[in-house]
Write an enzyme that holds these catalytic residues in place. Structure first.
Site, mmCIF file in Angstrom:
data_model
loop_
_atom_site.group_PDB
_atom_site.id
_atom_site.type_symbol
_atom_site.label_atom_id
_atom_site.label_comp_id
_atom_site.label_asym_id
_atom_site.label_seq_id
_atom_site.Cartn_x
_atom_site.Cartn_y
_atom_site.Cartn_z
ATOM 1 N N SER A 126 -4.379 0.960 -4.644
ATOM 2 C CA SER A 126 -5.258 -0.189 -4.890
ATOM 3 C C SER A 126 -5.764 -0.081 -6.314
ATOM 4 O O SER A 126 -5.779 1.022 -6.887
ATOM 5 C CB SER A 126 -6.444 -0.139 -3.925
ATOM 6 O OG SER A 126 -7.503 -0.954 -4.402
ATOM 7 N N TYR A 139 -12.902 4.200 1.130
ATOM 8 C CA TYR A 139 -11.626 3.539 0.765
ATOM 9 C C TYR A 139 -11.179 3.999 -0.624
ATOM 10 O O TYR A 139 -10.028 4.371 -0.846
ATOM 11 C CB TYR A 139 -11.836 2.024 0.790
ATOM 12 C CG TYR A 139 -10.618 1.180 0.458
ATOM 13 C CD1 TYR A 139 -9.624 0.953 1.405
ATOM 14 C CD2 TYR A 139 -10.469 0.589 -0.800
ATOM 15 C CE1 TYR A 139 -8.525 0.156 1.100
ATOM 16 C CE2 TYR A 139 -9.376 -0.205 -1.102
ATOM 17 C CZ TYR A 139 -8.400 -0.424 -0.147
ATOM 18 O OH TYR A 139 -7.311 -1.200 -0.442
HETATM 19 P P1 NAD Z 1 -3.598 -5.948 6.570
HETATM 20 O O1 NAD Z 1 -4.748 -5.351 7.302
HETATM 21 O O2 NAD Z 1 -3.546 -7.436 6.413
HETATM 22 O O3 NAD Z 1 -2.235 -5.417 7.227
HETATM 23 C C1 NAD Z 1 -2.102 -4.046 7.565
HETATM 24 C C2 NAD Z 1 -0.983 -3.858 8.573
HETATM 25 O O4 NAD Z 1 -0.975 -2.458 8.933
HETATM 26 C C3 NAD Z 1 -1.185 -4.645 9.871
HETATM 27 O O5 NAD Z 1 0.030 -5.247 10.258
HETATM 28 C C4 NAD Z 1 -1.623 -3.565 10.883
HETATM 29 O O6 NAD Z 1 -1.214 -3.858 12.226
HETATM 30 C C5 NAD Z 1 -0.913 -2.327 10.351
HETATM 31 N N1 NAD Z 1 -1.566 -1.068 10.745
HETATM 32 C C6 NAD Z 1 -2.884 -0.772 10.644
HETATM 33 N N2 NAD Z 1 -3.116 0.474 11.113
HETATM 34 C C7 NAD Z 1 -1.909 0.959 11.514
HETATM 35 C C8 NAD Z 1 -1.498 2.202 12.077
HETATM 36 N N3 NAD Z 1 -2.372 3.196 12.332
HETATM 37 N N4 NAD Z 1 -0.181 2.391 12.347
HETATM 38 C C9 NAD Z 1 0.717 1.387 12.103
HETATM 39 N N5 NAD Z 1 0.377 0.195 11.581
HETATM 40 C C10 NAD Z 1 -0.932 -0.014 11.286
HETATM 41 O O7 NAD Z 1 -3.588 -5.222 5.119
HETATM 42 P P2 NAD Z 1 -3.074 -5.748 3.678
HETATM 43 O O8 NAD Z 1 -4.166 -6.486 3.016
HETATM 44 O O9 NAD Z 1 -1.728 -6.356 3.785
HETATM 45 O O10 NAD Z 1 -2.995 -4.341 2.946
HETATM 46 C C11 NAD Z 1 -1.854 -3.520 2.984
HETATM 47 C C12 NAD Z 1 -2.076 -2.331 2.048
HETATM 48 O O11 NAD Z 1 -2.400 -2.793 0.733
HETATM 49 C C13 NAD Z 1 -3.238 -1.429 2.466
HETATM 50 O O12 NAD Z 1 -2.906 -0.090 2.173
HETATM 51 C C14 NAD Z 1 -4.380 -1.898 1.584
HETATM 52 O O13 NAD Z 1 -5.342 -0.883 1.360
HETATM 53 C C15 NAD Z 1 -3.620 -2.204 0.311
HETATM 54 N N6 NAD Z 1 -4.301 -3.148 -0.585
HETATM 55 C C16 NAD Z 1 -4.684 -4.382 -0.137
HETATM 56 C C17 NAD Z 1 -5.296 -5.244 -1.025
HETATM 57 C C18 NAD Z 1 -5.750 -6.634 -0.608
HETATM 58 O O14 NAD Z 1 -6.525 -7.252 -1.351
HETATM 59 N N7 NAD Z 1 -5.297 -7.167 0.516
HETATM 60 C C19 NAD Z 1 -5.513 -4.866 -2.364
HETATM 61 C C20 NAD Z 1 -5.093 -3.595 -2.775
HETATM 62 C C21 NAD Z 1 -4.481 -2.749 -1.871
#
Ligand code: NAD
Length: 233
Positions: A126, A139
């Site tokens: 991130s 986080y």
């Molecule tokens: P999201 O919550 O929309 O999707 C996460 C997915 O992971 C879901 O499908 C969920 O079912 C799955 N998941 C959660 N726990 C799990 C587990 N224990 N085992 C298997 N699957 C599991 O998240 P997102 O926004 O798409 O983020 C994805 C990644 O990107 C994360 O690591 C997040 O920290 C990172 N990120 C997100 C953002 C943002 O703004 N959305 C920004 C920077 C980084």
């Protein structure tokens, strides 16, 4: 991992466009996600797996005969609290989801990849992996740690022709972002729209990033276009 929605699904779809065979490893591998990849003409297998559970991870990897690319994308936003109010159980759970799961998947992937002397690992961190963010100490700490994992694994596996890089997206509209902005609004005494505006304005390009844009970076890092890059963020 975590390809059932959001950034993980967009990355899976970007790889599907390049002709990859995809395994969606998600605790909730939604049927519509699987269908959307299949509609692109790609081979896709959905695996319902909790990547914090070591036995489930072992089972997942034991069923994979040949692995070219691993994307450690699973992550949660964790407790929205100041460090002074931190809840130990929530802290540990967030580390299990955001960091330990990636270590477990890297460990098993490297065994498969080093046997073939070829592989590529992407860790989704991130933009807060390089700075602090009030109320998100847990986080933030998991994401900084993801960079340590990335750089060390890159040094340990380069001799096996495995590359390991991290991607550090800014805010990307996904269910994860919607939920965490609501929680920030509560602790900061603002509306969710005000939090969204603060975050948009704090981004250099004054906009959120689309999940598909992260997918394109993932394809670049997994391709020969980035053949000299490893241990990078
Ligand atoms: P999201 O919550 O929309 O999707 C996460 C997915 O992971 C879901 O499908 C969920 O079912 C799955 N998941 C959660 N726990 C799990 C587990 N224990 N085992 C298997 N699957 C599991 O998240 P997102 O926004 O798409 O983020 C994805 C990644 O990107 C994360 O690591 C997040 O920290 C990172 N990120 C997100 C953002 C943002 O703004 N959305 C920004 C920077 C980084």
């Amino acid at each position: 991992t975590g390809g059932g929605q959001g950034i993980g699904l967009a990355i899976a779809r970007a790889f599907a466009d390049e002709g990859a065979s995809i395994i969606l490893a998600d605790i909730d591998p939604k049927q519509e996600a699987v269908e959307s990849i299949r509609a692109q003409g790609a081979e896709v297998t959905a695996r319902k797996v909790d990547v914090t559970d070591e036995n489930q991870v072992l089972d997942l990897f034991s069923g994979i005969p040949k692995l070219d690319i691993l994307v450690n994308n699973v992550g949660t936003y964790g407790p929205v609290k100041k460090i002074v109010d931190m809840d130990r159980a929530a802290w540990d759970r967030t580390f299990a989801i955001n960091l330990t799961s990636a270590m477990l998947c890297c460990r098993e992937a490297v065994k498969l990849m080093s046997a073939r002397r070829s592989g590529n690992i992407l860790n989704i961190a991130s933009n807060v992996a390089r700075r602090g963010l009030p109320y998100r100490g847990c986080y933030v700490a998991t994401k900084w740690a993801m960079l340590g994992l990335t750089q060390t694994l890159a040094l340990e596996t380069a001799e096996c022709n495995i590359r390991v890089n991290a991607i550090l997206p800014g805010p990307v509209p996904t269910p994860h972002l919607d939920e965490v902005m609501k929680l920030h609004a509560e602790v900061e005494g603002k509306s969710t729209a005000e939090v969204a505006e603060d975050w948009r304005l704090s981004a250099p390009m004054k906009r959120f990033i689309q999940p598909e844009e992260v997918g394109k970076v993932a394809v670049f890092l997994a391709s020969d276009l980035s053949s000299a890059m490893t241990g990078q963020s």
